[in-house]
Design a protein around this motif. Structure first.
Motif, mmCIF file in Angstrom:
data_model
loop_
_atom_site.group_PDB
_atom_site.id
_atom_site.type_symbol
_atom_site.label_atom_id
_atom_site.label_comp_id
_atom_site.label_asym_id
_atom_site.label_seq_id
_atom_site.Cartn_x
_atom_site.Cartn_y
_atom_site.Cartn_z
ATOM 1 N N ASP A 141 -8.453 -1.034 1.942
ATOM 2 C CA ASP A 141 -7.936 0.022 2.783
ATOM 3 C C ASP A 141 -6.497 -0.253 3.186
ATOM 4 N N PHE A 142 -5.905 0.686 3.869
ATOM 5 C CA PHE A 142 -4.477 0.622 4.175
ATOM 6 C C PHE A 142 -4.104 -0.624 4.980
ATOM 7 N N ILE A 143 -4.874 -0.949 6.001
ATOM 8 C CA ILE A 143 -4.533 -2.097 6.853
ATOM 9 C C ILE A 143 -4.546 -3.391 6.035
ATOM 10 N N ASN A 144 -5.559 -3.568 5.204
ATOM 11 C CA ASN A 144 -5.607 -4.775 4.365
ATOM 12 C C ASN A 144 -4.409 -4.849 3.431
ATOM 13 N N PHE A 145 -4.036 -3.707 2.855
ATOM 14 C CA PHE A 145 -2.881 -3.676 1.959
ATOM 15 C C PHE A 145 -1.595 -4.020 2.721
ATOM 16 N N PHE A 168 4.780 -8.498 -8.001
ATOM 17 C CA PHE A 168 3.908 -8.359 -6.838
ATOM 18 C C PHE A 168 4.606 -7.791 -5.605
ATOM 19 N N THR A 169 5.644 -8.501 -5.150
ATOM 20 C CA THR A 169 6.252 -8.112 -3.881
ATOM 21 C C THR A 169 6.919 -6.744 -3.949
ATOM 22 N N LEU A 170 7.788 -6.539 -4.917
ATOM 23 C CA LEU A 170 8.531 -5.281 -4.979
ATOM 24 C C LEU A 170 7.616 -4.064 -5.147
ATOM 25 N N PRO A 171 6.644 -4.076 -6.067
ATOM 26 C CA PRO A 171 5.746 -2.911 -6.153
ATOM 27 C C PRO A 171 4.974 -2.659 -4.853
ATOM 28 N N SER A 172 4.545 -3.732 -4.200
ATOM 29 C CA SER A 172 3.803 -3.573 -2.942
ATOM 30 C C SER A 172 4.677 -2.981 -1.845
ATOM 31 N N VAL A 173 5.892 -3.509 -1.724
ATOM 32 C CA VAL A 173 6.802 -3.020 -0.690
ATOM 33 C C VAL A 173 7.212 -1.574 -0.979
ATOM 34 N N ASN A 204 6.513 1.508 1.365
ATOM 35 C CA ASN A 204 7.653 2.331 1.752
ATOM 36 C C ASN A 204 7.364 3.823 1.552
ATOM 37 N N CYS A 205 6.615 4.160 0.507
ATOM 38 C CA CYS A 205 6.226 5.566 0.293
ATOM 39 C C CYS A 205 5.339 6.060 1.427
ATOM 40 N N LEU A 206 4.479 5.178 1.908
ATOM 41 C CA LEU A 206 3.563 5.546 2.984
ATOM 42 C C LEU A 206 4.228 5.485 4.354
ATOM 43 N N LEU A 207 5.183 4.584 4.487
ATOM 44 C CA LEU A 207 5.912 4.391 5.745
ATOM 45 C C LEU A 207 7.411 4.393 5.447
ATOM 46 N N PRO A 208 8.030 5.569 5.432
ATOM 47 C CA PRO A 208 9.441 5.668 5.033
ATOM 48 C C PRO A 208 10.403 4.776 5.838
ATOM 49 N N LYS A 209 10.037 4.395 7.038
ATOM 50 C CA LYS A 209 10.913 3.530 7.829
ATOM 51 C C LYS A 209 10.953 2.097 7.291
ATOM 52 N N MET A 210 10.159 1.818 6.267
ATOM 53 C CA MET A 210 10.141 0.502 5.638
ATOM 54 C C MET A 210 11.244 0.345 4.598
ATOM 55 N N LYS A 211 12.095 1.343 4.462
ATOM 56 C CA LYS A 211 13.122 1.329 3.417
ATOM 57 C C LYS A 211 13.982 0.061 3.456
#
Length: 108
Positions: A1-5, A69-74, A78-85
Motif C-alpha cells: 500500500d501507499f504508506i509502505n511504499f 531503484f531510488t530514482l523510479p521510486s522517487v 513525486n507523481c502522487l505527491l507533486p511537492k516531492m519534486k
C-alpha cells in the motif's frame, strides 16, 4: 500500500540529500557492507552481494542502485505527491555527480 511504499522510498532515499550528506551515508553503508563481507570471508562463507571490498566498485554500484531503484521510486512518489519534486531533482543531481566521478576515473 501507499504508506509502505513511501516508507520504503524514504529508506532508500538518501541519494535525495545534499551530495556531501549523501556521500557520507554511502561511505557508512559500504563500511557496514564491507565489514559484513570481511566477517563472511573469515567464517569461510560466500560473501554477500555488494559486501566484497575487493570486487565491489562503489561508484558503479551506486549509479545502478539509483538508476534502478531510488530514482523510479522517487519519481513515482513525486507523481502522487507533486511537492516531492525537489527530492526527485536531488536524486537526479546526485546521479549526475556519480556519473561524472565515474567518467573522471575512466579518463585517468
Amino acid at each position: 500500500d501507499f504508506i509502505n511504499f513511501a516508507i520504503h522510498t524514504a529508506d532508500i532515499g538518501h541519494p535525495a540529500k545534499e551530495f556531501s550528506v549523501h556521500k557520507k551515508w554511502t561511505s557508512l553503508i559500504y563500511k557496514e557492507f564491507f565489514n559484513q563481507g570481511d566477517f563472511e570471508k573469515k567464517l569461510g562463507l560466500q560473501v554477500s552481494l555488494l559486501c566484497d571490498r575487493e570486487k565491489t566498485d562503489i561508484n558503479t554500484t551506486l549509479v545502478n542502485f539509483i538508476t534502478d531503484f531510488t530514482l523510479p521510486s522517487v519519481r513515482l512518489l513525486n507523481c502522487l505527491l507533486p511537492k516531492m519534486k525537489n527530492y526527485t531533482e536531488g536524486v537526479e543531481s546526485n546521479l549526475a555527480e556519480w556519473q561524472k566521478i565515474i567518467k573522471e576515473n575512466e579518463d585517468k
